[in-house]
Design an enzyme around this catalytic site. Structure first.
Site, mmCIF file in Angstrom:
data_model
loop_
_atom_site.group_PDB
_atom_site.id
_atom_site.type_symbol
_atom_site.label_atom_id
_atom_site.label_comp_id
_atom_site.label_asym_id
_atom_site.label_seq_id
_atom_site.Cartn_x
_atom_site.Cartn_y
_atom_site.Cartn_z
ATOM 1 N N ASP A 104 57.351 58.935 57.329
ATOM 2 C CA ASP A 104 57.567 60.321 56.906
ATOM 3 C C ASP A 104 56.408 60.787 56.021
ATOM 4 O O ASP A 104 56.364 61.940 55.596
ATOM 5 C CB ASP A 104 58.942 60.519 56.241
ATOM 6 C CG ASP A 104 59.125 59.695 54.988
ATOM 7 O OD1 ASP A 104 58.217 58.917 54.632
ATOM 8 O OD2 ASP A 104 60.190 59.836 54.344
ATOM 9 N N SER A 105 55.407 59.899 55.807
ATOM 10 C CA SER A 105 54.144 60.323 55.206
ATOM 11 C C SER A 105 53.473 61.367 56.088
ATOM 12 O O SER A 105 52.504 61.998 55.679
ATOM 13 C CB SER A 105 53.209 59.127 55.003
ATOM 14 O OG SER A 105 53.114 58.369 56.194
ATOM 15 N N GLU A 137 56.459 48.654 48.286
ATOM 16 C CA GLU A 137 55.397 49.632 47.986
ATOM 17 C C GLU A 137 55.174 49.729 46.480
ATOM 18 O O GLU A 137 56.132 49.918 45.710
ATOM 19 C CB GLU A 137 55.788 51.011 48.556
ATOM 20 C CG GLU A 137 54.723 52.073 48.268
ATOM 21 C CD GLU A 137 54.868 53.343 49.091
ATOM 22 O OE1 GLU A 137 55.751 53.404 49.969
ATOM 23 O OE2 GLU A 137 54.084 54.283 48.838
HETATM 24 O O1 KIV Z 1 55.990 56.996 55.310
HETATM 25 C C1 KIV Z 1 55.185 56.072 55.162
HETATM 26 O O2 KIV Z 1 54.009 56.131 55.541
HETATM 27 C C2 KIV Z 1 55.662 54.851 54.509
HETATM 28 C C3 KIV Z 1 54.641 53.806 54.215
HETATM 29 C C4 KIV Z 1 53.885 54.199 53.003
HETATM 30 C C5 KIV Z 1 55.231 52.464 54.103
HETATM 31 O O3 KIV Z 1 56.806 54.743 54.215
#
Ligand code: KIV
Length: 279
Positions: A44-45, A182
């Site tokens: 969701d990044s 994280e």
């Molecule tokens: O949404 C994302 O990219 C993540 C990673 C940072 C693990 O959750």
């Protein structure tokens, strides 16, 4: 060979490191598969790097499905994990199951990921009981950025470290096949990795987790809004892309592009041009 939850488990047992990257589109996913990356997270990044939001909270199920499908279409051997958007799994176990099912059926993921520890164990149990593999996520979980008061390293105090280990045991017991750690102090991430039987995937969690994950635009130097300390730039594509866009702009304006090599000449009936001139 398809990377599955069993592959990840075997890699942990054999002390082979697991490589993961985030990805949100077809072309890039194909390149990652060609490179032999074990797993892709449609994170969701995408809210940050694809959509320009300040955090991941606005991302919707519909958007996750669209981005996820593009990645799934590009991959054969790479495991594709679909991130569950904020408030797509927290309200109830039923809601979580429905949405995890959509990410498997409509986006064609091989697994889903959700954030949290003990609080989401009922969701993890329900999903795994119907055959949906679940990756958990502890430490600096971005959907809780407002509760944390910013992107801060988690697990620094004795209490917080104990809570994280306890959460890690609980999500493992609930059936998660792996867990992302994280922004966790490296010694704590190493200890959790040693204690758990399931693989840990680190991001800003040191070198002793079973695998690593980075956001691809970060590691390629394509995203500069916010660059966390743990990001290593494996390329500087941002600069290369800007140079290429600048050169394109220059060549379009000077008419250097397109040149003869990049145009079509042949017409089956070129005399028609004379006729067309008179119309
Ligand atoms: O949404 C994302 O990219 C993540 C990673 C940072 C693990 O959750």
């Amino acid at each position: 060979m398809k990377n599955t939850t069993a592959t990840f488990q075997k890699m942990k047992e054999k002390h082979e490191k697991i490589s993961m990257l985030t990805c949100y589109d077809y072309s890039t996913a194909k390149l990652m598969e060609a490179a032999g990356i074990n797993g892709i997270l449609v994170g969701d990044s995408l809210g940050n790097v694809m959509q320009g939001y300040e955090d991941t909270l606005p991302v919707t199920m519909e958007e996750s499905i669209i981005y996820g499908r593009s990645v799934a279409r590009a991959t054969h051997d790479t495991m594709v994990v679909m991130d569950m958007p904020f408030m797509s799994y927290q309200v109830s176990v039923e809601q979580a199951l429905t949405n995890a099912g959509r990410l498997m059926k409509e986006a064609h993921g091989n697994a889903v990921k959700l954030e949290g520890g003990a609080a989401v164990c009922p969701q993890i149990k329900a999903m795994t009981s119907v055959g949906i593999p679940v990756m958990a996520h502890l430490g600096m979980t971005p959907q809780s950025v407002n509760a944390f008061g910013g992107n801060k390293v988690q697990g620094k105090t004795a209490d917080a470290a104990k809570r994280m280990l306890d959460d890690a045991y609980k999500i493992q017991e609930a059936g998660a096949f792996a867990v992302v750690l994280e922004c966790v102090p490296a010694p704590l991430a190493a200890l959790i990795t040693e204690k758990l039987t399931i693989p840990t995937i680190g991001i800003g969690a040191g070198n002793e987790t079973d695998g690593q994950i980075l956001v691809y635009q970060d590691m390629l130097g394509m995203f500069s809004d916010y660059v966390p300390k743990f990001v290593k730039k494996f390329a500087n594509l941002g600069c290369e892309m800007t140079d290429a866009f600048t050169q394109y702009d220059r060549e379009v304006k000077s008419t250097a592009f397109p040149d003869k090599d990049h145009e079509f000449h042949k017409m089956s009936n070129p005399e028609v041009l004379d006729e067309l001139k008179d119309l």
